[in-house]
Design a protein around this motif. Sequence first.
Motif, PDB file in Angstrom:
ATOM      1  N   HIS A 141      -5.123  -7.764  -9.503  1.00  0.00           N
ATOM      2  CA  HIS A 141      -5.910  -8.563  -8.565  1.00  0.00           C
ATOM      3  C   HIS A 141      -5.007  -9.407  -7.663  1.00  0.00           C
ATOM      4  O   HIS A 141      -5.278  -9.571  -6.471  1.00  0.00           O
ATOM      5  CB  HIS A 141      -6.890  -9.460  -9.319  1.00  0.00           C
ATOM      6  N   VAL A 142      -3.902  -9.909  -8.218  1.00  0.00           N
ATOM      7  CA  VAL A 142      -2.943 -10.669  -7.414  1.00  0.00           C
ATOM      8  C   VAL A 142      -2.174  -9.735  -6.489  1.00  0.00           C
ATOM      9  O   VAL A 142      -1.955 -10.042  -5.314  1.00  0.00           O
ATOM     10  CB  VAL A 142      -1.969 -11.442  -8.322  1.00  0.00           C
ATOM     11  N   LEU A 143      -1.774  -8.583  -7.009  1.00  0.00           N
ATOM     12  CA  LEU A 143      -1.025  -7.618  -6.196  1.00  0.00           C
ATOM     13  C   LEU A 143      -1.860  -7.133  -5.017  1.00  0.00           C
ATOM     14  O   LEU A 143      -1.339  -6.952  -3.909  1.00  0.00           O
ATOM     15  CB  LEU A 143      -0.578  -6.434  -7.054  1.00  0.00           C
ATOM     16  N   ASN A 144      -3.145  -6.927  -5.222  1.00  0.00           N
ATOM     17  CA  ASN A 144      -4.005  -6.502  -4.111  1.00  0.00           C
ATOM     18  C   ASN A 144      -4.122  -7.588  -3.049  1.00  0.00           C
ATOM     19  O   ASN A 144      -4.241  -7.284  -1.854  1.00  0.00           O
ATOM     20  CB  ASN A 144      -5.389  -6.117  -4.632  1.00  0.00           C
ATOM     21  N   ALA A 145      -4.104  -8.850  -3.472  1.00  0.00           N
ATOM     22  CA  ALA A 145      -4.138  -9.948  -2.502  1.00  0.00           C
ATOM     23  C   ALA A 145      -2.860  -9.962  -1.658  1.00  0.00           C
ATOM     24  O   ALA A 145      -2.912 -10.137  -0.438  1.00  0.00           O
ATOM     25  CB  ALA A 145      -4.316 -11.280  -3.223  1.00  0.00           C
ATOM     26  N   ILE A 146      -1.714  -9.773  -2.307  1.00  0.00           N
ATOM     27  CA  ILE A 146      -0.439  -9.726  -1.580  1.00  0.00           C
ATOM     28  C   ILE A 146      -0.401  -8.508  -0.665  1.00  0.00           C
ATOM     29  O   ILE A 146       0.020  -8.589   0.499  1.00  0.00           O
ATOM     30  CB  ILE A 146       0.740  -9.693  -2.563  1.00  0.00           C
ATOM     31  N   TYR A 147      -0.840  -7.369  -1.190  1.00  0.00           N
ATOM     32  CA  TYR A 147      -0.889  -6.136  -0.392  1.00  0.00           C
ATOM     33  C   TYR A 147      -1.726  -6.336   0.868  1.00  0.00           C
ATOM     34  O   TYR A 147      -1.311  -5.972   1.977  1.00  0.00           O
ATOM     35  CB  TYR A 147      -1.462  -5.001  -1.238  1.00  0.00           C
ATOM     36  N   SER A 148      -2.892  -6.936   0.708  1.00  0.00           N
ATOM     37  CA  SER A 148      -3.788  -7.154   1.850  1.00  0.00           C
ATOM     38  C   SER A 148      -3.148  -8.050   2.905  1.00  0.00           C
ATOM     39  O   SER A 148      -3.276  -7.806   4.114  1.00  0.00           O
ATOM     40  CB  SER A 148      -5.101  -7.777   1.365  1.00  0.00           C
ATOM     41  N   ALA A 149      -2.452  -9.099   2.447  1.00  0.00           N
ATOM     42  CA  ALA A 149      -1.793 -10.016   3.383  1.00  0.00           C
ATOM     43  C   ALA A 149      -0.651  -9.321   4.113  1.00  0.00           C
ATOM     44  O   ALA A 149      -0.430  -9.555   5.314  1.00  0.00           O
ATOM     45  CB  ALA A 149      -1.272 -11.239   2.634  1.00  0.00           C
ATOM     46  N   LEU A 150       0.083  -8.464   3.422  1.00  0.00           N
ATOM     47  CA  LEU A 150       1.179  -7.732   4.062  1.00  0.00           C
ATOM     48  C   LEU A 150       0.654  -6.702   5.059  1.00  0.00           C
ATOM     49  O   LEU A 150       1.237  -6.505   6.125  1.00  0.00           O
ATOM     50  CB  LEU A 150       2.046  -7.048   2.998  1.00  0.00           C
ATOM     51  N   VAL A 151      -0.453  -6.050   4.725  1.00  0.00           N
ATOM     52  CA  VAL A 151      -1.076  -5.114   5.663  1.00  0.00           C
ATOM     53  C   VAL A 151      -1.510  -5.854   6.923  1.00  0.00           C
ATOM     54  O   VAL A 151      -1.317  -5.377   8.048  1.00  0.00           O
ATOM     55  CB  VAL A 151      -2.274  -4.405   5.005  1.00  0.00           C
ATOM     56  N   ALA A 152      -2.088  -7.040   6.746  1.00  0.00           N
ATOM     57  CA  ALA A 152      -2.539  -7.841   7.889  1.00  0.00           C
ATOM     58  C   ALA A 152      -1.374  -8.205   8.801  1.00  0.00           C
ATOM     59  O   ALA A 152      -1.547  -8.346  10.018  1.00  0.00           O
ATOM     60  CB  ALA A 152      -3.249  -9.103   7.408  1.00  0.00           C
ATOM     61  N   ARG A 153      -0.178  -8.336   8.213  1.00  0.00           N
ATOM     62  CA  ARG A 153       1.011  -8.670   9.001  1.00  0.00           C
ATOM     63  C   ARG A 153       1.794  -7.428   9.396  1.00  0.00           C
ATOM     64  O   ARG A 153       2.888  -7.529   9.943  1.00  0.00           O
ATOM     65  CB  ARG A 153       1.896  -9.631   8.198  1.00  0.00           C
ATOM     66  N   GLN A 154       1.236  -6.255   9.116  1.00  0.00           N
ATOM     67  CA  GLN A 154       1.836  -4.972   9.471  1.00  0.00           C
ATOM     68  C   GLN A 154       3.247  -4.822   8.898  1.00  0.00           C
ATOM     69  O   GLN A 154       4.154  -4.321   9.567  1.00  0.00           O
ATOM     70  CB  GLN A 154       1.843  -4.782  10.994  1.00  0.00           C
ATOM     71  N   SER A 155       3.404  -5.257   7.657  1.00  0.00           N
ATOM     72  CA  SER A 155       4.697  -5.177   6.995  1.00  0.00           C
ATOM     73  C   SER A 155       4.811  -3.890   6.177  1.00  0.00           C
ATOM     74  O   SER A 155       3.909  -3.556   5.397  1.00  0.00           O
ATOM     75  CB  SER A 155       4.901  -6.379   6.069  1.00  0.00           C
ATOM     76  N   ALA A 158       4.310  -3.607   2.283  1.00  0.00           N
ATOM     77  CA  ALA A 158       3.013  -3.398   1.647  1.00  0.00           C
ATOM     78  C   ALA A 158       3.020  -2.137   0.787  1.00  0.00           C
ATOM     79  O   ALA A 158       2.337  -2.070  -0.240  1.00  0.00           O
ATOM     80  CB  ALA A 158       1.916  -3.306   2.702  1.00  0.00           C
ATOM     81  N   TRP A 159       3.828  -1.149   1.182  1.00  0.00           N
ATOM     82  CA  TRP A 159       3.862   0.113   0.438  1.00  0.00           C
ATOM     83  C   TRP A 159       4.484  -0.064  -0.945  1.00  0.00           C
ATOM     84  O   TRP A 159       4.127   0.647  -1.889  1.00  0.00           O
ATOM     85  CB  TRP A 159       4.616   1.180   1.234  1.00  0.00           C
ATOM     86  N   VAL A 160       5.410  -0.992  -1.088  1.00  0.00           N
ATOM     87  CA  VAL A 160       6.005  -1.253  -2.404  1.00  0.00           C
ATOM     88  C   VAL A 160       4.939  -1.809  -3.348  1.00  0.00           C
ATOM     89  O   VAL A 160       4.825  -1.392  -4.514  1.00  0.00           O
ATOM     90  CB  VAL A 160       7.183  -2.234  -2.296  1.00  0.00           C
ATOM     91  N   VAL A 161       4.152  -2.753  -2.851  1.00  0.00           N
ATOM     92  CA  VAL A 161       3.098  -3.359  -3.664  1.00  0.00           C
ATOM     93  C   VAL A 161       2.035  -2.311  -3.999  1.00  0.00           C
ATOM     94  O   VAL A 161       1.551  -2.236  -5.135  1.00  0.00           O
ATOM     95  CB  VAL A 161       2.473  -4.561  -2.939  1.00  0.00           C
ATOM     96  N   ALA A 162       1.676  -1.485  -3.007  1.00  0.00           N
ATOM     97  CA  ALA A 162       0.688  -0.426  -3.242  1.00  0.00           C
ATOM     98  C   ALA A 162       1.181   0.543  -4.311  1.00  0.00           C
ATOM     99  O   ALA A 162       0.403   0.988  -5.166  1.00  0.00           O
ATOM    100  CB  ALA A 162       0.395   0.314  -1.943  1.00  0.00           C
TER     101      ALA A 162
END
Length: 225
Positions: A141-155, A158-162
């Motif tokens: 649940h925490v990793l998905n929150a970080i993933y979502s924030a990185l996607v929003a910043r086009q980083s 995000a693929w590492v977290v995914a």
Amino acid sequence: MKDSLPLRALSRLIQYPDVELRENLLEMKPIVMALPKISKSVGIGLNELIQYLHSTDLYVLQEEYVEYFDRGRATSLHLFEHVHGDSRERGQAMVDLLQTYKAGGLILATNELPDQLSIVLEFASTLRLAQSRQFIAEMAHVLNAIYSALVARQSRYAWVVAAAIEYSREKVKILALKLKEESIDETWAEPPAFGGCTTQGQGKPGDEQPLHFIQHAKDKQGVQI
């Protein structure tokens, strides 16, 4: 163990980029791509990240890394910060996690915080496959929150977290983000004199502040998430 190498390589990818990382990227690439249970799209994303890290000026990479992970709470790689913030509960959760690491034979340097994602992945790589997946899944649940924030910043990070989420057999999800995220610097800024405090601390006289209750889950190893 040979099976632990892909997760260890993934851990290295999410660390601060330096000369050593650049020198080992091409060797790391097939190891990362051997991570089990990752989807084709995540595999393509990891490949793009590795190519980007290999071809981009190192100083640019380092500036971007600091901007992503050191100047905003939404993309912080310190997992307990997303759950406990700066409360006392985070300190106890750190102690519990350190004890889990110690029991597993992982001793951290004094300047390393145990809830940093790269260290979490490093420890998971020392566990048996089922335990490793369960350990990471408890934090999905925490990793998905970080993933979502990185996607929003086009980083691309995000693929590492995914990849970590998919490795744990949890689903990668885009979560709703706050409209405006305060930087860490803004969070720690002092309020104007005699102006009362923001909702970070005490409210102004007469202000009502909502109470937030967070339900903490414990994994089977006693780590509070």
